[in-house]
Motif scaffolding. Structure first.
Motif, PDB file in Angstrom:
ATOM      1  N   GLY A  62       0.828  -1.202   0.000  1.00 57.52           N
ATOM      2  CA  GLY A  62       0.000   0.000   0.000  1.00 57.52           C
ATOM      3  C   GLY A  62       0.859   1.247   0.000  1.00 57.52           C
ATOM      4  N   ALA A  63       0.226   2.411  -0.073  1.00 54.34           N
ATOM      5  CA  ALA A  63       0.960   3.679  -0.101  1.00 54.34           C
ATOM      6  C   ALA A  63       1.593   3.964   1.259  1.00 54.34           C
ATOM      7  CB  ALA A  63       0.025   4.809  -0.498  1.00 54.34           C
ATOM      8  N   ARG A  64       2.805   4.517   1.206  1.00 56.91           N
ATOM      9  CA  ARG A  64       3.514   4.834   2.443  1.00 56.91           C
ATOM     10  C   ARG A  64       4.171   6.191   2.319  1.00 56.91           C
ATOM     11  NH1 ARG A  64       8.955   1.767   3.959  1.00 56.91           N
ATOM     12  NH2 ARG A  64       9.858   3.414   5.212  1.00 56.91           N
ATOM     13  N   LYS A  65       4.104   6.991   3.380  1.00 56.36           N
ATOM     14  CA  LYS A  65       4.680   8.326   3.344  1.00 56.36           C
ATOM     15  C   LYS A  65       6.195   8.259   3.458  1.00 56.36           C
ATOM     16  CE  LYS A  65       0.618  10.654   5.207  1.00 56.36           C
ATOM     17  NZ  LYS A  65      -0.261   9.486   4.983  1.00 56.36           N
ATOM     18  N   THR A  66       6.870   9.109   2.677  1.00 57.35           N
ATOM     19  CA  THR A  66       8.328   9.174   2.738  1.00 57.35           C
ATOM     20  C   THR A  66       8.770  10.609   2.511  1.00 57.35           C
ATOM     21  OG1 THR A  66      10.375   8.169   1.928  1.00 57.35           O
ATOM     22  CG2 THR A  66       8.735   8.764   0.284  1.00 57.35           C
ATOM     23  N   SER A  67       9.944  10.936   2.976  1.00 59.14           N
ATOM     24  CA  SER A  67      10.475  12.295   2.851  1.00 59.14           C
ATOM     25  C   SER A  67      11.642  12.273   1.871  1.00 59.14           C
ATOM     26  CB  SER A  67      10.919  12.808   4.219  1.00 59.14           C
ATOM     27  OG  SER A  67      11.360  14.142   4.135  1.00 59.14           O
ATOM     28  N   ARG A  68      11.636  13.193   0.898  1.00 60.43           N
ATOM     29  CA  ARG A  68      12.695  13.262  -0.113  1.00 60.43           C
ATOM     30  C   ARG A  68      13.156  14.716  -0.284  1.00 60.43           C
ATOM     31  NH1 ARG A  68      12.068   8.760  -3.664  1.00 60.43           N
ATOM     32  NH2 ARG A  68      11.891   6.949  -2.290  1.00 60.43           N
ATOM     33  N   ILE A  69      14.411  14.856  -0.681  1.00 57.64           N
ATOM     34  CA  ILE A  69      14.910  16.179  -1.076  1.00 57.64           C
ATOM     35  C   ILE A  69      14.665  16.323  -2.566  1.00 57.64           C
ATOM     36  CG2 ILE A  69      16.966  17.626  -1.326  1.00 57.64           C
ATOM     37  CD1 ILE A  69      18.056  16.349   1.209  1.00 57.64           C
ATOM     38  N   ILE A  70      13.916  17.366  -2.941  1.00 57.78           N
ATOM     39  CA  ILE A  70      13.502  17.525  -4.335  1.00 57.78           C
ATOM     40  C   ILE A  70      14.140  18.770  -4.949  1.00 57.78           C
ATOM     41  CG2 ILE A  70      11.303  16.365  -3.874  1.00 57.78           C
ATOM     42  CD1 ILE A  70       9.979  19.146  -3.981  1.00 57.78           C
ATOM     43  N   THR A  71      14.202  18.768  -6.271  1.00 64.85           N
ATOM     44  CA  THR A  71      14.725  19.905  -7.034  1.00 64.85           C
ATOM     45  C   THR A  71      13.662  20.344  -8.032  1.00 64.85           C
ATOM     46  OG1 THR A  71      15.677  18.419  -8.688  1.00 64.85           O
ATOM     47  CG2 THR A  71      17.096  19.052  -6.829  1.00 64.85           C
ATOM     48  N   GLU A  72      13.919  21.426  -8.740  1.00 62.86           N
ATOM     49  CA  GLU A  72      12.989  21.868  -9.785  1.00 62.86           C
ATOM     50  C   GLU A  72      12.922  20.794 -10.875  1.00 62.86           C
ATOM     51  OE1 GLU A  72      13.874  25.791 -11.153  1.00 62.86           O
ATOM     52  OE2 GLU A  72      13.386  26.735  -9.219  1.00 62.86           O
ATOM     53  N   ASP A  73      11.747  20.611 -11.461  1.00 63.57           N
ATOM     54  CA  ASP A  73      11.433  19.619 -12.486  1.00 63.57           C
ATOM     55  C   ASP A  73      11.232  18.217 -11.897  1.00 63.57           C
ATOM     56  OD1 ASP A  73      10.789  19.388 -15.219  1.00 63.57           O
ATOM     57  OD2 ASP A  73      12.637  18.255 -15.560  1.00 63.57           O
ATOM     58  N   TYR A  74      11.178  18.122 -10.576  1.00 62.07           N
ATOM     59  CA  TYR A  74      10.951  16.828  -9.908  1.00 62.07           C
ATOM     60  C   TYR A  74       9.506  16.413 -10.162  1.00 62.07           C
ATOM     61  CZ  TYR A  74      11.508  13.332  -6.144  1.00 62.07           C
ATOM     62  OH  TYR A  74      11.613  12.179  -5.410  1.00 62.07           O
ATOM     63  N   ASN A  75       9.301  15.189 -10.648  1.00 67.42           N
ATOM     64  CA  ASN A  75       7.975  14.700 -11.028  1.00 67.42           C
ATOM     65  C   ASN A  75       7.449  13.753  -9.952  1.00 67.42           C
ATOM     66  OD1 ASN A  75       5.740  13.369 -12.212  1.00 67.42           O
ATOM     67  ND2 ASN A  75       6.555  13.755 -14.274  1.00 67.42           N
ATOM     68  N   LEU A  76       6.480  14.225  -9.178  1.00 71.00           N
ATOM     69  CA  LEU A  76       5.949  13.417  -8.082  1.00 71.00           C
ATOM     70  C   LEU A  76       5.185  12.194  -8.580  1.00 71.00           C
ATOM     71  CD1 LEU A  76       4.680  15.969  -5.401  1.00 71.00           C
ATOM     72  CD2 LEU A  76       6.890  14.846  -5.592  1.00 71.00           C
ATOM     73  N   TYR A  77       4.539  12.309  -9.743  1.00 69.35           N
ATOM     74  CA  TYR A  77       3.787  11.165 -10.278  1.00 69.35           C
ATOM     75  C   TYR A  77       4.722   9.995 -10.553  1.00 69.35           C
ATOM     76  CZ  TYR A  77       1.011   8.322 -13.473  1.00 69.35           C
ATOM     77  OH  TYR A  77       0.361   7.266 -14.096  1.00 69.35           O
ATOM     78  N   GLU A  78       5.857  10.286 -11.181  1.00 67.09           N
ATOM     79  CA  GLU A  78       6.822   9.230 -11.472  1.00 67.09           C
ATOM     80  C   GLU A  78       7.475   8.697 -10.199  1.00 67.09           C
ATOM     81  OE1 GLU A  78       9.603  10.860 -14.198  1.00 67.09           O
ATOM     82  OE2 GLU A  78       8.176  10.938 -15.879  1.00 67.09           O
ATOM     83  N   GLN A  79       7.873   9.624  -9.322  1.00 69.01           N
ATOM     84  CA  GLN A  79       8.604   9.223  -8.116  1.00 69.01           C
ATOM     85  C   GLN A  79       7.717   8.505  -7.102  1.00 69.01           C
ATOM     86  OE1 GLN A  79      11.866   9.453  -7.752  1.00 69.01           O
ATOM     87  NE2 GLN A  79      12.076  10.452  -9.759  1.00 69.01           N
ATOM     88  N   SER A  80       6.414   8.693  -7.206  1.00 68.65           N
ATOM     89  CA  SER A  80       5.494   8.030  -6.283  1.00 68.65           C
ATOM     90  C   SER A  80       5.161   6.613  -6.722  1.00 68.65           C
ATOM     91  CB  SER A  80       4.193   8.833  -6.151  1.00 68.65           C
ATOM     92  OG  SER A  80       3.444   8.774  -7.360  1.00 68.65           O
ATOM     93  N   GLY A  81       5.660   6.231  -7.903  1.00 67.03           N
ATOM     94  CA  GLY A  81       5.339   4.897  -8.431  1.00 67.03           C
ATOM     95  C   GLY A  81       4.053   4.905  -9.215  1.00 67.03           C
ATOM     96  N   GLY A  82       3.632   6.114  -9.653  1.00 64.87           N
ATOM     97  CA  GLY A  82       2.450   6.208 -10.500  1.00 64.87           C
ATOM     98  C   GLY A  82       1.140   6.368  -9.763  1.00 64.87           C
ATOM     99  N   LEU A  83       1.174   6.969  -8.561  1.00 61.03           N
ATOM    100  CA  LEU A  83      -0.082   7.213  -7.850  1.00 61.03           C
ATOM    101  C   LEU A  83      -0.865   8.307  -8.578  1.00 61.03           C
ATOM    102  CD1 LEU A  83       1.053   7.140  -4.084  1.00 61.03           C
ATOM    103  CD2 LEU A  83      -0.302   5.426  -5.312  1.00 61.03           C
ATOM    104  N   GLU A  84      -2.148   8.010  -8.874  1.00 66.38           N
ATOM    105  CA  GLU A  84      -2.962   8.895  -9.699  1.00 66.38           C
ATOM    106  C   GLU A  84      -3.086  10.303  -9.125  1.00 66.38           C
ATOM    107  OE1 GLU A  84      -4.457   8.457 -12.736  1.00 66.38           O
ATOM    108  OE2 GLU A  84      -3.228   6.637 -12.807  1.00 66.38           O
TER     109      GLU A  84
END
Length: 473
Positions: free
Chosen positions: A321-343
């Motif tokens: 299931g979905a699990r919360k995680t903390s990441r250091i992000i930069t500009e152009d970071y795509n959350l859809y891709e990095q989340s494993g495709g969560l709609e």
């Protein structure tokens, strides 16, 4: 190691304020015959049956209500408190003291002063829970020698136990200062143990414990009355037939403040330099529907010539299931891709990280500020974030001040003690949900910091203390 206590003027002022309400009362000690109950046949045939059952109680207030009200108003004017137009009860007095300035110490000192001035020696401390009860008992332990040196006498104190009623007889027939510590559930909750205080028992010579206690005309001290005094408890407290009732808290309910005589609120505590500095960190929440994406912007990271980054918490798809995680992000970071495709993260590509406004902007127009939470969130998420942020802020501040020898104190104001500390059937303390979250977040924060900064004297100090010990109290 022996603790040394420093005399604080505000604690003496609070104790004096209570005593001055009864200025003019003579110092008297009184005795009465304790109801010895019905002895069993063996006791009747023994010498024990000839035991002297003389008891010691608090002498009644002999000065008039007019004198007491005049004293009360004089003290209220002295401390710039709104004067009472009438005496509320016989007698109810309220003391407001900010958390962390020695409230328990203050009311113990007040006991000694009331005994010194007027001879009153029977006190009952009523507290809201087992956890706080243990803390209060420990305070009596720690201050015992300190007050013995100051007043040349000691307090006899004990925790009420429905299965050990011999201490109540000692409470009544001892001429010294005696204190019974009791949590409100012991006389106000359902269940056999709670009812025992009102029951006639063979083991207590067919007497009711409440009657023996009430005959001493005790002075009630209510610790945190906002957590103790529900409608039912207020009625039960009358059964103790108190000489007076003193209420101590930092957060009194407005409708339960009776004859305020001393106030040391947060601002006054700061002005007196009792609290060195107060900082409050808030968490803002917007958007709470389950169809919205969950985002928590922890902070914006700025460093030299590099573009700013952000520390963002979001959800990632896992097999369980979905699990919360903390990441250091930069500009152009795509959350859809990095989340494993969560709609819910479709369209969440970072367009700008603004270090001036402390915000992150996404290509879909959503803007989130540092410290904000948006999307599907519940109270558990908020509480975890608050605990996490408090730990990180505490560590940052403590590291800055570590070599200066300045103590950093972080406070958690929680909705009920059971969510922090619970007790199993054997009376052993176990973690509540907040304590468990604390330990998880503390270990994670420590690991993160050590990876980023490495070893230094401060972290060597921290590593000597396990997470379950650093919050133990």
């Amino acid at each position: 190691m022996k603790l040394k206590f420093k005399h604080q003027k505000f604690q003496s002022d609070a104790a004096t304020a209570v005593c001055e309400v009864f200025a003019g009362q003579p110092k008297l000690s009184s005795t009465y015959v304790i109801d010895q109950g019905r002895a069993n046949r063996l006791e009747q045939l023994s010498i024990v049956s000839k035991t002297d059952f003389t008891g010691f109680n608090n002498k009644k207030v002999l000065i008039s209500d007019d004198v007491i009200k005049a004293n009360l108003n004089r003290i209220q004017r002295q401390y710039q408190i709104e004067t009472s137009t009438k005496l509320e009860g016989k007698y109810n007095l309220t003391v407001e003291m900010e958390t962390g300035v020695g409230k328990t110490y203050t009311y113990i000192k007040t006991m000694f002063e009331l005994n010194k001035r007027y001879g009153w020696s029977k006190f009952i401390v009523v507290i809201p829970s087992v956890a706080i009860r243990e803390g209060v008992f420990k305070s009596f332990d720690l201050t015992c020698e300190h007050f013995a040196e100051e007043y040349n006498r000691k307090i006899r104190y004990f925790i009420y136990n429905s299965k050990d009623l011999t201490k109540i007889d000692k409470f009544a027939n001892d001429s010294g200062i005696n204190v019974m510590i009791i949590n409100s559930q012991a006389f106000n909750a359902r269940g056999k143990d709670a009812r025992r205080i009102y029951m006639k028992m063979d083991s207590f010579r067919s007497r009711r414990p409440i009657d023996v206690i009430a005959a001493t005309n005790p002075i009630l001290i209510i610790d945190e009355p906002q957590s103790v005094e529900g409608a039912a408890t207020k009625e039960r407290l009358k059964d103790f037939k108190p000489l007076m009732t003193l209420r101590y808290s930092a957060t009194h309910k407005k409708d339960s403040i009776y004859n305020m005589i001393y106030r040391l609120d947060a601002l006054e505590a700061y002005n007196k330099r009792l609290v060195k500095k107060i900082a409050v960190k808030g968490i803002s929440v917007s958007g709470t529907t389950a169809t919205e994406s969950y985002l928590y912007l922890e902070k914006i990271n700025l460093s030299g010539d590099h573009p700013p980054t952000a520390t963002l918490e979001f959800e990632i798809k896992r097999s369980s299931g979905a699990r919360k995680t903390s990441r250091i992000i930069t500009e152009d970071y795509n959350l859809y891709e990095q989340s494993g495709g969560l709609e819910e993260y479709k369209g969440y590509r970072v367009s700008r990280i603004n270090g001036l406004t402390n915000t992150v902007e996404f290509t879909n127009g959503v803007i989130i500020s540092s410290g904000d939470v948006i999307g599907a969130v519940n109270e558990d998420h908020i509480h975890r974030i608050q605990i996490r942020e408090t730990i990180k802020t505490h560590l940052e501040r403590e590291r800055q001040l570590f070599f200066s020898g300045i103590k950093v104190l972080s406070l958690f104001f929680i909705d009920e003690v059971a969510k922090y500390r619970q007790y199993d059937e054997n009376g052993t303390a176990v973690n509540g949900e907040y304590a468990q979250v604390f330990e998880e977040e503390y270990d994670a924060a420590l690991a993160e910091w050590q990876l980023a900064i490495g070893e230094d004297d401060y972290f060597k100090y921290l590593n000597k203390i396990k997470s379950n010990q650093t919050h133990a109290g």
